[in-house]
Design an enzyme around this catalytic site. Structure first.
Site, PDB file in Angstrom:
ATOM      1  N   GLY A  36       0.823  -1.218   0.000  1.00  0.00           N
ATOM      2  CA  GLY A  36       0.000   0.000   0.000  1.00  0.00           C
ATOM      3  C   GLY A  36       0.851   1.259   0.000  1.00  0.00           C
ATOM      4  N   THR A 117     -13.478 -13.177  -2.164  1.00  0.00           N
ATOM      5  CA  THR A 117     -13.099 -13.221  -3.582  1.00  0.00           C
ATOM      6  C   THR A 117     -13.930 -14.206  -4.400  1.00  0.00           C
ATOM      7  OG1 THR A 117     -11.292 -13.775  -5.091  1.00  0.00           O
ATOM      8  CG2 THR A 117     -11.337 -14.951  -3.009  1.00  0.00           C
ATOM      9  N   TYR A 141      -4.533 -18.441  -2.756  1.00  0.00           N
ATOM     10  CA  TYR A 141      -5.170 -17.171  -2.420  1.00  0.00           C
ATOM     11  C   TYR A 141      -6.648 -17.390  -2.067  1.00  0.00           C
ATOM     12  CZ  TYR A 141      -7.708 -12.846  -3.185  1.00  0.00           C
ATOM     13  OH  TYR A 141      -8.573 -11.791  -3.039  1.00  0.00           O
ATOM     14  N   PHE A 169     -15.788  -9.801  -7.570  1.00  0.00           N
ATOM     15  CA  PHE A 169     -15.345 -10.258  -8.876  1.00  0.00           C
ATOM     16  C   PHE A 169     -14.165  -9.328  -9.255  1.00  0.00           C
ATOM     17  CE2 PHE A 169     -18.054 -13.863  -9.974  1.00  0.00           C
ATOM     18  CZ  PHE A 169     -18.617 -13.996  -8.731  1.00  0.00           C
ATOM     19  N   ARG A 281      -3.229 -18.169 -19.442  1.00  0.00           N
ATOM     20  CA  ARG A 281      -2.566 -18.025 -18.140  1.00  0.00           C
ATOM     21  C   ARG A 281      -3.072 -19.137 -17.220  1.00  0.00           C
ATOM     22  NH1 ARG A 281      -3.654 -12.520 -14.915  1.00  0.00           N
ATOM     23  NH2 ARG A 281      -5.533 -13.670 -14.360  1.00  0.00           N
ATOM     24  N   ASP A 284      -6.717 -19.563 -15.158  1.00  0.00           N
ATOM     25  CA  ASP A 284      -7.815 -18.696 -15.616  1.00  0.00           C
ATOM     26  C   ASP A 284      -9.053 -19.514 -15.977  1.00  0.00           C
ATOM     27  OD1 ASP A 284      -6.964 -16.118 -15.361  1.00  0.00           O
ATOM     28  OD2 ASP A 284      -6.237 -15.913 -17.422  1.00  0.00           O
TER      29      ASP A 284
HETATM   30  N1  UDP Z   1      -5.284 -10.632 -18.905  1.00  0.00           N
HETATM   31  C1  UDP Z   1      -4.678 -10.598 -20.156  1.00  0.00           C
HETATM   32  N2  UDP Z   1      -3.507  -9.902 -20.282  1.00  0.00           N
HETATM   33  C2  UDP Z   1      -2.913  -9.244 -19.249  1.00  0.00           C
HETATM   34  C3  UDP Z   1      -3.543  -9.275 -17.977  1.00  0.00           C
HETATM   35  C4  UDP Z   1      -4.729  -9.975 -17.844  1.00  0.00           C
HETATM   36  O1  UDP Z   1      -5.176 -11.178 -21.120  1.00  0.00           O
HETATM   37  O2  UDP Z   1      -1.848  -8.656 -19.431  1.00  0.00           O
HETATM   38  C5  UDP Z   1      -6.525 -11.390 -18.743  1.00  0.00           C
HETATM   39  C6  UDP Z   1      -6.434 -12.463 -17.672  1.00  0.00           C
HETATM   40  O3  UDP Z   1      -5.837 -13.631 -18.182  1.00  0.00           O
HETATM   41  C7  UDP Z   1      -7.914 -12.623 -17.298  1.00  0.00           C
HETATM   42  C8  UDP Z   1      -8.459 -11.204 -17.456  1.00  0.00           C
HETATM   43  O4  UDP Z   1      -7.531 -10.517 -18.303  1.00  0.00           O
HETATM   44  O5  UDP Z   1      -8.550 -13.468 -18.218  1.00  0.00           O
HETATM   45  C9  UDP Z   1      -8.565 -10.454 -16.147  1.00  0.00           C
HETATM   46  O6  UDP Z   1      -7.325 -10.588 -15.480  1.00  0.00           O
HETATM   47  P1  UDP Z   1      -6.935  -9.797 -14.174  1.00  0.00           P
HETATM   48  O7  UDP Z   1      -5.539 -10.220 -13.812  1.00  0.00           O
HETATM   49  O8  UDP Z   1      -7.182  -8.339 -14.385  1.00  0.00           O
HETATM   50  O9  UDP Z   1      -7.978 -10.281 -13.085  1.00  0.00           O
HETATM   51  P2  UDP Z   1      -8.357 -11.778 -12.583  1.00  0.00           P
HETATM   52  O10 UDP Z   1      -9.591 -12.156 -13.338  1.00  0.00           O
HETATM   53  O11 UDP Z   1      -7.198 -12.667 -12.825  1.00  0.00           O
HETATM   54  O12 UDP Z   1      -8.634 -11.550 -11.129  1.00  0.00           O
END
Ligand code: UDP
Length: 328
Positions: A36, A117, A141, A169, A281, A284
């Protein structure tokens, strides 16, 4: 009425502090400033530097102040990091909430709001996701938040602590006045990264997979404005004065794909925002969207920022005025 906000120097915590102050609460922020920013804490709030993992520091805090309620944000929050360093989450997050709850219940604190979360729902049977969905954490997490929810359940049963767990979300956006916003030491979230591309700080955004079972092949998420999160926290806290403990899923109820986020950011910023296609990733899920029926019905909560464009506009204002975050 005096309340404690742990992690009040962080992104979501600092916004809630401002909304609580506006609503007339006296706010004490407790934060170790590991992620922070001291500058994010509104001057009207009292700031105490400390670490929840050190129970002596928690005891000192409660010996010095009397709290009508607690808003608990202080924790490690990154899903990918939790897959690499599980004990930061399965030990540190868990010890932090345990210490806080032990001391809070000893001091007779009556109300507790937990920042939880959507990562509790790794295998949703139905989208949008309601509170009836089975809790299956998707990472250490998510597991650490599931454990915190269980800790609360027992504190209610044993000590009568009233609690509300808000399962967010995707928190997004910034305070419309532009003076606080998202500033993480290592940015991994989609909207800030997209806006850093718009600012010319990065060459491109890599889309993590375009072969998901969604209309355009990219992941769908429910982006909720941080001030809408904040109003839900205050509403939940007030409802606990004479209502039961609850869990709420908290989102707008509308999903946007990664591709739609990029397109909306192009419109808002007027910049091209080049894209590269990358691998999926790990961890996901294709789609995460909240069923927010319960919180709407029970608390009368409604998101003010229902459209993604309006959310990104506030984030853009913050990133433009603070291109290097708080320390720039
Ligand atoms: N994402 C992406 N490229 C990036 C960062 C995130 O495609 O550089 C995608 C990620 O894989 C997910 C979505 O965007 O599908 C939201 O990701 P974020 O990390 O913002 O939040 P999360 O859903 O993981 O909490």
């Amino acid at each position: 009425m005096q309340v404690l906000v742990t992690g009040g120097a962080g992104y979501i915590g600092s916004h809630i502090v401002e909304v609580l102050l506006d609503a007339g609460y006296d706010v004490i922020v407790f934060d170790n400033l590991s992620t922070g920013h001291r500058q994010a804490v509104a001057p009207k709030a009292m700031f105490v530097h400390g670490d929840l993992r050190q129970i002596g520091q928690v005891e000192d805090l409660f010996a010095a102040h009397e709290f009508a309620g607690i808003f608990h944000f202080a924790s490690y929050i990154l899903v990918p990091e939790s897959m690499q360093k599980p004990w930061m989450y399965l030990r540190d997050n868990v010890v932090a909430s345990a210490n806080l709850l032990e001391v809070a219940t000893r001091h007779g604190v009556g109300r507790f709001i937990l920042s939880s979360t959507a990562n509790l729902f790794d295998d949703p049977q139905r989208i949008p996701i309601s509170e009836e969905e089975h809790v299956i954490p998707g990472s250490p997490y998510g597991e650490s938040k599931a454990i915190a929810e269980r800790q609360l359940l027992w504190m209610e049963r044993i000590h009568g602590l009233k609690y509300c767990a808000l399962r967010y979300f995707n928190a997004a956006g910034a305070h419309p006045n532009g003076h606080i916003g998202e500033d993480h030491p290592v940015e991994t979230h989609l909207i800030p990264i997209v806006l850093q591309v718009a600012l010319g700080q990065r060459d491109h955004i890599t889309i993590n997979g375009t072969d998901y079972d969604t209309p355009d092949g990219t992941c769908i998420r429910d982006y909720i404005h941080v001030l809408d999160l904040a109003s839900a926290h205050v509403g939940a806290f007030e409802s606990l004065a004479d209502g039961p403990s609850r869990n709420y899923n908290l989102g707008t109820g509308r999903g946007y794909s990664v591709q739609e986020v990029v397109e909306t950011a192009r419109k808002v910023t007027g910049h091209a925002i080049p894209v590269q296609i990358g691998e999926r990733r790990a961890g996901d899920l294709p789609a995460l969207v909240a069923d927010n029926t319960r919180i709407k019905q029970e608390l009368g909560w409604e998101p003010e920022f229902a459209e993604l464009g309006a959310i990104i506009e506030t984030a853009w204002k913050w990133h433009q005025s603070h291109p290097r975050g708080f320390n720039g």
